[in-house]
Design an enzyme around this catalytic site. Structure first.
Site, PDB file in Angstrom:
ATOM      1  N   TYR A 269      55.454  38.242  48.772  1.00 40.78           N
ATOM      2  CA  TYR A 269      55.402  39.411  49.646  1.00 40.78           C
ATOM      3  C   TYR A 269      55.860  39.061  51.071  1.00 40.78           C
ATOM      4  CZ  TYR A 269      53.117  41.976  45.872  1.00 40.78           C
ATOM      5  OH  TYR A 269      52.844  42.592  44.684  1.00 40.78           O
ATOM      6  N   SER A 270      55.041  39.351  52.078  1.00 43.31           N
ATOM      7  CA  SER A 270      55.497  39.156  53.460  1.00 43.31           C
ATOM      8  C   SER A 270      55.677  37.696  53.839  1.00 43.31           C
ATOM      9  CB  SER A 270      54.533  39.827  54.436  1.00 43.31           C
ATOM     10  OG  SER A 270      54.696  41.226  54.395  1.00 43.31           O
ATOM     11  N   GLY A 271      55.263  36.787  52.977  1.00 44.75           N
ATOM     12  CA  GLY A 271      55.621  35.397  53.186  1.00 44.75           C
ATOM     13  C   GLY A 271      57.127  35.220  53.262  1.00 44.75           C
TER      14      GLY A 271
ATOM     15  N   TYR B 140      53.074  46.732  63.030  1.00 41.66           N
ATOM     16  CA  TYR B 140      53.745  45.846  62.078  1.00 41.66           C
ATOM     17  C   TYR B 140      54.867  46.584  61.354  1.00 41.66           C
ATOM     18  CZ  TYR B 140      53.836  42.477  58.138  1.00 41.66           C
ATOM     19  OH  TYR B 140      54.180  41.552  57.187  1.00 41.66           O
TER      20      TYR B 140
ATOM     21  N   LYS C 283      59.104  36.889  55.075  1.00 37.61           N
ATOM     22  CA  LYS C 283      59.526  36.990  56.472  1.00 37.61           C
ATOM     23  C   LYS C 283      59.630  35.610  57.113  1.00 37.61           C
ATOM     24  CE  LYS C 283      57.463  41.581  57.240  1.00 37.61           C
ATOM     25  NZ  LYS C 283      56.798  41.815  55.943  1.00 37.61           N
TER      26      LYS C 283
END
Length: 386
Positions: free
Chosen positions: A71-73, A161, A75
């Protein structure tokens, strides 16, 4: 490195002295109800922890080479791509986005700068045009919508965010500056040189290795559409986790697509290696990805705010998240990295030259999720005493 096995609960290896980390990871399964997970740490270029356990999917044990959506990892992986182009002089922090992407200037966005995009201050935290889950993998469509969308009139949009839009914005800039898509750029400039088992856009040949994400049935995932249109555009357009049944994020379409905000797939081992490289000034095993001065500039604090929609303290440098008062990335004050939806946490500690990554497949709606906090605290204690 020595082998680890706790009655078959977890497997892997740890360096001498790091046994307490394995014991704490094992407690995630015996005491904290974890389903399937892996944790890895690389310290001063040496792999010191490499653990996995539980089930990757129903009736499928988590294996040494199991991949998982982070997921947002994602980024955090994308951050190095932006920094590479900045280091090469192809992108300027203080230049307008429209310098590289002319269509973006539409509807009052001519003054939005690169530094606004990389620090969640672009004023485009969500897409206002109604979307479906089938739209999420279509980055070209979403880039066009963002280019045409007007800047928000909601003050909260400038300190909230940009959960998915930051990925589409950065991806669009990278493609227009370099010619390659985000996924290809990451593969050729970062993952390939560092030999990382990590992708933003997974090849079909690796699909069989991906674990299956699930929602924790003890967490409250009900989500009525919020009245605030900015809030709704970020988290409910579309609703990303609409059912306890099979998630879109488990589909081949999502795995193959280059969702820069949330679609990365990797092993914990690979992401820990990546962050060790970043924490050591951009070099690992004789491979230099970035110059130390680029990393230093890239970790400079660029925005800090309390997100009004998810009620969470946030701080960002150049796409990377940096440490806040809740110490999401362990006890190190200089920690940086990025967490992922549901509980994954990935990051680096420059003061000790350490990179780490925890990946899992049961998503929890719990800001105090203890699965990573205990493991990272133990890892930090071991390194401090080494």
């Amino acid at each position: 490195m020595q082998d680890v096995s706790y009655d078959g609960t977890i497997k892997g290896t740890v360096a001498k002295g790091f046994e307490p980390v394995a014991a704490e990871f094992e407690r995630n399964f015996t005491q904290r109800r974890d389903v399937g997970a892996a944790f890895a740490a690389v310290h001063k270029g040496r792999k010191v922890v490499d653990l996995w356990g539980g089930m990757a999917a129903p009736d499928v044990p988590w294996k040494e080479d199991t991949l998982q959506v982070i997921y947002s990892g994602t980024k955090g992986l994308m951050a190095s791509c932006m920094l590479i182009l900045i280091e090469r002089g192809l992108i300027d922090f203080d230049a307008p986005v429209a310098k590289y992407w002319p269509e973006f200037a539409a509807n009052g966005k001519a003054d939005v700068l690169i530094r606004h995009v990389v620090s969640h201050r672009a004023g485009l935290p969500g897409i206002l045009t109604p979307l479906t889950l089938d739209d999420i993998p279509n980055y070209e469509k979403l880039e066009k919508l963002l280019a045409a969308q007007a800047l928000s009139t909601d003050p909260d949009a400038y300190h909230s965010y940009h959960a998915l839009t930051i990925g589409w914005l950065c991806g669009a800039i990278i493609r227009r500056v370099d010619g390659r898509t985000l996924g290809r750029f990451f593969a050729e400039e970062v993952a390939g040189p560092l030999k990382l088992d990590a992708w933003i856009g997974l090849p079909e040949s690796e699909e069989h290795r991906v674990g299956k994400m699930e929602l924790d049935p003890d967490s409250d995932w009900s989500d009525d559409p919020p009245e605030n249109p900015t809030h709704r555009s970020i988290w409910n357009n579309p609703l990303l986790f609409p059912t306890y049944e099979d998630l879109a994020w488990n589909s081949r379409a999502y795995h193959a697509s280059e969702i820069g905000g949330a679609g990365g797939i990797a092993t914990a081992r690979a992401v820990a290696r990546y962050y060790c490289c970043m924490a050591r000034g951009g070099e690992l095993d004789g491979v230099r990805i970035l110059k130390p001065e680029t990393i230093a500039a890239g970790l400079k604090l660029r925005s800090k705010f309390h997100d009004p929609f998810i009620d969470e303290a946030m701080a960002y440098s150049t796409v990377f998240a940096v440490q806040t008062e809740d110490f999401r990335f362990g006890p190190a004050p200089d920690a940086f990295g990025h967490a992922g939806a549901g509980g994954s946490v990935h990051g680096g500690w420059p003061s000790t030259g350490t990179g780490f990554s925890y990946v899992m497949n049961q998503m929890r709606m719990d800001p105090e999720d203890l699965r990573t906090r205990h493991v990272l605290t133990t890892l930090h204690k071991v390194i401090a005493g080494a």
